[in-house]
Scaffold this motif. Sequence first.
Motif, PDB file in Angstrom:
ATOM      1  N   LEU A   1     -30.138  13.295   2.804  1.00  0.00           N
ATOM      2  CA  LEU A   1     -31.431  13.086   3.457  1.00  0.00           C
ATOM      3  C   LEU A   1     -31.821  11.606   3.473  1.00  0.00           C
ATOM      4  O   LEU A   1     -31.888  10.958   2.435  1.00  0.00           O
ATOM      5  CB  LEU A   1     -32.472  13.905   2.685  1.00  0.00           C
ATOM      6  CG  LEU A   1     -33.781  14.246   3.362  1.00  0.00           C
ATOM      7  CD1 LEU A   1     -33.568  15.051   4.630  1.00  0.00           C
ATOM      8  CD2 LEU A   1     -34.671  15.008   2.389  1.00  0.00           C
ATOM      9  N   ASN A   2     -32.052  11.089   4.650  1.00  0.00           N
ATOM     10  CA  ASN A   2     -32.496   9.711   4.864  1.00  0.00           C
ATOM     11  C   ASN A   2     -31.574   8.649   4.255  1.00  0.00           C
ATOM     12  O   ASN A   2     -31.957   7.916   3.351  1.00  0.00           O
ATOM     13  CB  ASN A   2     -33.933   9.523   4.371  1.00  0.00           C
ATOM     14  CG  ASN A   2     -34.894  10.391   5.151  1.00  0.00           C
ATOM     15  OD1 ASN A   2     -34.666  10.648   6.337  1.00  0.00           O
ATOM     16  ND2 ASN A   2     -35.927  10.878   4.512  1.00  0.00           N
TER      17      ASN A   2
ATOM     18  N   PHE B   1     -36.059  12.238   9.839  1.00  0.00           N
ATOM     19  CA  PHE B   1     -36.500  12.092   8.445  1.00  0.00           C
ATOM     20  C   PHE B   1     -36.552  13.366   7.623  1.00  0.00           C
ATOM     21  O   PHE B   1     -36.601  13.310   6.412  1.00  0.00           O
ATOM     22  CB  PHE B   1     -37.862  11.386   8.353  1.00  0.00           C
ATOM     23  CG  PHE B   1     -37.857  10.021   8.965  1.00  0.00           C
ATOM     24  CD1 PHE B   1     -37.126   8.988   8.392  1.00  0.00           C
ATOM     25  CD2 PHE B   1     -38.573   9.761  10.111  1.00  0.00           C
ATOM     26  CE1 PHE B   1     -37.117   7.734   8.950  1.00  0.00           C
ATOM     27  CE2 PHE B   1     -38.571   8.504  10.683  1.00  0.00           C
ATOM     28  CZ  PHE B   1     -37.843   7.485  10.105  1.00  0.00           C
ATOM     29  N   THR B   2     -36.608  14.539   8.270  1.00  0.00           N
ATOM     30  CA  THR B   2     -36.698  15.762   7.476  1.00  0.00           C
ATOM     31  C   THR B   2     -35.400  16.556   7.493  1.00  0.00           C
ATOM     32  O   THR B   2     -35.304  17.608   6.866  1.00  0.00           O
ATOM     33  CB  THR B   2     -37.854  16.661   7.984  1.00  0.00           C
ATOM     34  OG1 THR B   2     -37.704  16.815   9.388  1.00  0.00           O
ATOM     35  CG2 THR B   2     -39.203  16.056   7.679  1.00  0.00           C
ATOM     36  N   ASN B   3     -34.402  16.041   8.226  1.00  0.00           N
ATOM     37  CA  ASN B   3     -33.103  16.708   8.247  1.00  0.00           C
ATOM     38  C   ASN B   3     -32.063  15.778   7.654  1.00  0.00           C
ATOM     39  O   ASN B   3     -32.223  14.562   7.701  1.00  0.00           O
ATOM     40  CB  ASN B   3     -32.692  17.062   9.675  1.00  0.00           C
ATOM     41  CG  ASN B   3     -33.715  17.943  10.345  1.00  0.00           C
ATOM     42  OD1 ASN B   3     -34.129  18.957   9.784  1.00  0.00           O
ATOM     43  ND2 ASN B   3     -34.151  17.558  11.528  1.00  0.00           N
ATOM     44  N   THR B   4     -31.005  16.359   7.109  1.00  0.00           N
ATOM     45  CA  THR B   4     -29.964  15.522   6.524  1.00  0.00           C
ATOM     46  C   THR B   4     -29.364  14.605   7.588  1.00  0.00           C
ATOM     47  O   THR B   4     -29.259  14.969   8.762  1.00  0.00           O
ATOM     48  CB  THR B   4     -28.881  16.396   5.881  1.00  0.00           C
ATOM     49  OG1 THR B   4     -28.550  17.450   6.774  1.00  0.00           O
ATOM     50  CG2 THR B   4     -29.379  16.983   4.569  1.00  0.00           C
TER      51      THR B   4
ATOM     52  N   GLU C   1     -31.990   8.343   0.523  1.00  0.00           N
ATOM     53  CA  GLU C   1     -33.282   8.122  -0.117  1.00  0.00           C
ATOM     54  C   GLU C   1     -33.997   9.415  -0.512  1.00  0.00           C
ATOM     55  O   GLU C   1     -34.673   9.483  -1.519  1.00  0.00           O
ATOM     56  CB  GLU C   1     -34.122   7.326   0.884  1.00  0.00           C
ATOM     57  CG  GLU C   1     -35.483   6.926   0.450  1.00  0.00           C
ATOM     58  CD  GLU C   1     -36.142   6.039   1.514  1.00  0.00           C
ATOM     59  OE1 GLU C   1     -35.477   5.163   2.074  1.00  0.00           O
ATOM     60  OE2 GLU C   1     -37.333   6.242   1.776  1.00  0.00           O
TER      61      GLU C   1
END
Lengths: 353, 662
Positions: free
Chosen positions: A344-345, A321-324, A41
Amino acid sequence: MRYIKLFIIVFLAVSCKKHKVETPDSTAISGLKNGMLVLCEGLFQQNNATLSWIDLSNNTIDNDFFTTKNSRNLGDTGNDIAQYGSKIYIVVNVSSTLEVLDKNTGKSIKQISMLNGNTSKQPRYITFNGSNAFVTCYDGYVDVLDTASLTITQRIKVGDNPEQMAISNNKLYVANSGGLNSPNVDSTVSVIGLSNLQELYKITVGKNPGSVKVDNQGDIYVITRGNYSTIPSRMVRINTQTDQVAQNFSFDASGIEKMGNKFLINFYNYSNSTSNIALFNTENEAIEINNFISTSNITTLYGVVYRSSNNKIYCLDAMSFTNTGYVRVFSGSGIYETSYHVGLNPNNILFYE
Amino acid sequence: MFNKLIVCGLIVIAFHWKVLSQDTIKPLATVSELEQVTITHIVKSTNDNISQDFTRLEILKYQPQDVGAILQKLSGSTLKSYGGLGGMKTISVRGLGAQHTNVVIDGFLVNNTQSGQINLANIQTDNINSISLNTGGRSNYLLPASAYVSGSILTILTFENSFDTNRLQVRFNSKYGSFGEIDNYLAIKKNHPKFFISAFGKYRQANGKYPYSYLNGNNIVSGIRSNNDLKDWYSGFNFGFYLSKKTTFRVIYKNFGANQGLPGSVILYNPFTDQRLISASNSLNFNFNSKIRLLNIRIFSGYQDDKTHYIDPTFLNNSGGISMRYYSQTIHSGISAYRRLGIHSILFGGIDTKFSQLEFIDSKNAEPNRNHTTFIIGGNTNFSKLKAEFQISGQFIQENNNLGERASNVSRYNPFLLIENQEFWKWNVKFTGWYKNSFRIPTFNELYYNGIGNVKLKPEDANQYSFGVNFQPIDKMLKLKITTNSYFSYVKNQILAIPTKNLFVWSMQNIGEVHTRGLEIRMDIQYKLNRNFSLEMNGNYTFQQSLDYSDKFSPTYKNQVAYIPKHTGNGSLTVNYKNSGMIFSSYCSSMKYAMNENISSNIIDGFALFDFGIYSKVKQVNNHEFRIQFNIKNCFNSSYAFVKYYVMPGRSFLISLNYALH
């Protein structure tokens, strides 16, 4: 004349060569079989939605698949991906596009802009019936897309900020979240008749409906996400004969994945970052195993996908959520097998046999 | 999505509410310039290891859009600019967040308890006599106590608010630039041996329709920035008079208004944005300075109100969009004083209290207010070869919320220690070492904003260690000055937003820990051949390794933190001949990451910018000075961004006319 012959031969040779690149045979070389396509996403306003291609024959991963194939990026916030016929449809929420790809090559067939004048329709999810695709749009409509001409043929007014959909009994059930009116969210499911493509009525299910799934008996299950504080995120069952809520369940649930005649009910607890995956029996409507999968190696559970052909469960780990993220693979009985590092996400997977 | 929008809205709002020195050689400033900078009520130190300054003449040379653009030229600072005239600009000094820098104009703190970030694009440079960034230590003793307790202090002195000897003084600046920029400023000051009175006003506008390009996959996409227009204005008056030979009283009134489009980041395939921000603020400040024998004392009181209106007509809710209004007020009063003890020591101290309140018009659970009392006491003393300075500060913060749960009260004591050599040895070598312990209090947005705020937040702690050396190996016709600083800082309990309710509802948590190791090198060369011809060269280089130490098990552990480039540098060359000159300047930044994970998809490319300017002054007659300047910014039309997908303008032009009656 000789030159013309030579020209024709060269032309054919070139064409053949060119043609060869595009045949399904050569996509095998480029890898579009025995693998999985993972929609990642990305994050809001960062234009970093991506597709990861995992080739299961040699376990190689291309985390920039869309860009590799199309020389451009997917866009902002890839919300949903689905395959129908020979095409792949990707709903890109903030970019407000519907990307239609060739299933065999991953190449773009058409980018459908989901703008209404100067305003984004903010498309969310896609589902299919017959020759139509239905796309929920946050502006309160379900857009009907003709899958042959790839044009929007109709907009069906529903509730506020619709999310997921499912089809049962020749009706389309649309969850109206009303999320943009928080705290005054919607609590209804719109029922659309598939023969006349009109909203028949709304069913009140509970605050902030999101996920919708249908079981083998034709019952519709909806996750009502509550208000993230006092009202918990729960599941309700709709009887599609009577279109009434038949049952309210009392366990925590944030997503549903169908596994044969069972459901995998996942729940991610944001307050303590723990997750749970339960096995639910859709015949006796009860939880069979509460902790079906050990989620201890999953940092942020963001989705569960079941693949019936190899009976494996794929958990999507958004890594805070902020890391792959990772795709974490479990056997059909819930035993951890392996992980794949993706974009990511990650939120959904398409499988290639 | 909704909540994402809210987060974005909040961020955008936060952005729009309203970061070191190279040129220690200032003989080029005229005598009258220097006189203006030497403000009677402020004792100024000249330690280049702790402060970096710009004077009015340097500001004229660079013709910066705003204070943000000038601070970008200082070592140790990292600019974050969202682009366009009036667009959000913040400076992070030595790896600490933007909220760790206090901004003080004419001795008064600029407050922003709502977002904690002062938009440096809203502080314009026309009226600035001098600007200085102090990383450690102090350049004077009479600022409010609360100004000295932050990680660093930006001090601005204006023309409008200074006592002067000449009868009538005028400043008039008029600028015309690319993208519809029109900018006019006028200030008139009447001086008298007993008093001064000044009135000033400024208006600027721009359509902000700048061309940009960026890379989408393998394709270069070009476009014109939209919804990036700005109209802003300010006006006000100052007066000051001598109550006695050693006692002055000053009043400062200023209002500010802005109406601007918020272009947001470039979103692929979706060019439409309609968000707007309308802001208005007023401030009224009173100041009393007196010197009673060896005691210098200052008493001050000020009021500031801010109104902000954020509009998003495309938000897909039932009420047809978002229209949010915020009102905040701050009252700030205090006393600062210092006294000489013999010829070797100074004792200083101060106490002030600040009351702030905020009304979120759309909120049913927050109407916060805060009482923030700060005291400092300290002293410095000169031993035979060393000077030592020590300061201890105390802060007592009382939190209230009329509509719901409140944050905890805070009381803290923080030390500061500085040691420098007193005697100027060979080459005027000066060593300075200092340690500072400070914190920043969570902002009202971080504590109370709908769904995002977290009343359980603790203050964000900062510790800084610094060691600097400056020396002047050549001081003849050619002057050379070199300053180097190395530092280590660490931030604990860093306030970061993480998803806590769902992916789209991000909330504030004290989860970050950042360790920064830095090195700054500055070099200033000045060559004066004769009365007519001189050369100036300034250059600086900053290395910053700012690593994420938040969580050993995170993939970002020991990764370079987002938005801090490892290498940045500035260079400028000025050639002056008689009354004309040319200025070449450049700014370079290495690549940085948009998120803490150091992977290629998070890279924001490094860039180099080159500016050129040419000016001519009409020979000063009877104190009349007339100057015309032409600048080309981003000469080579680089496409670049400080913030991912907040594209910056390509080449632009600016013509400026300045008239001054000294």
